[in-house]
Design a protein around this motif. Structure first.
Motif, short mmCIF file in Angstrom:
data_model
loop_
_atom_site.label_atom_id
_atom_site.label_comp_id
_atom_site.label_asym_id
_atom_site.label_seq_id
_atom_site.Cartn_x
_atom_site.Cartn_y
_atom_site.Cartn_z
N ASP A 245 0.82 -1.21 0.00
CA ASP A 245 0.00 0.00 0.00
C ASP A 245 0.85 1.27 0.00
N ASN B 110 -6.28 -2.46 0.20
CA ASN B 110 -6.24 -3.35 1.35
C ASN B 110 -5.71 -4.72 0.90
N SER B 111 -5.49 -5.61 1.84
CA SER B 111 -4.84 -6.87 1.51
C SER B 111 -5.71 -7.77 0.63
N SER C 258 -2.67 -1.93 6.65
CA SER C 258 -3.05 -0.65 7.27
C SER C 258 -4.40 -0.14 6.75
N ASN C 259 -4.82 -0.60 5.58
CA ASN C 259 -6.12 -0.19 5.03
C ASN C 259 -7.19 -1.26 5.22
N ASP C 260 -6.88 -2.32 5.96
CA ASP C 260 -7.85 -3.38 6.20
C ASP C 260 -8.82 -2.97 7.30
N SER C 261 -10.05 -3.39 7.15
CA SER C 261 -11.05 -3.15 8.20
C SER C 261 -10.94 -4.28 9.23
N THR D 114 -6.81 -10.29 7.66
CA THR D 114 -5.51 -9.80 7.20
C THR D 114 -4.46 -10.89 7.26
#
Length: 79
Positions: free
Chosen positions: A8, A30-31, A58-61, A66
């Motif tokens: 990312d 995100n991943s 870092s952009n995963d909810s 993850t």
């Protein structure tokens, strides 16, 4: 140095400090999206890397898996 940076915006920042590395990065990804877009090719088999930097998550909810997604990428790195 033979290296590949994947991930990312953090990975993009790493590439800014290591411009000799090949990078496959996308800001805001995100991943799960990364694996969907790049999971089959991953560019890893095309070059002989001595170092692979993975920066994702870092952009995963919170409801994303993850760890599972990162394991998929790591498995391709080992192949």
């Amino acid at each position: 140095m033979e290296c590949l940076i994947i991930g990312d915006s953090i990975a993009r920042g790493i590439h800014n400090n290591m411009p000799e590395c090949i990078h496959v990065t996308e800001i805001g990804i995100n991943s799960v999206e990364y694996n969907r877009k790049h999971g089959t090719s991953m560019f890893i088999t095309e070059i002989s890397n001595r170092m692979v930097v993975i920066s994702l998550g870092s952009n995963d909810s919170p409801d994303m898996q993850t760890e599972r997604e990162l394991r998929k990428i790591r498995q391709k790195v080992r192949s």
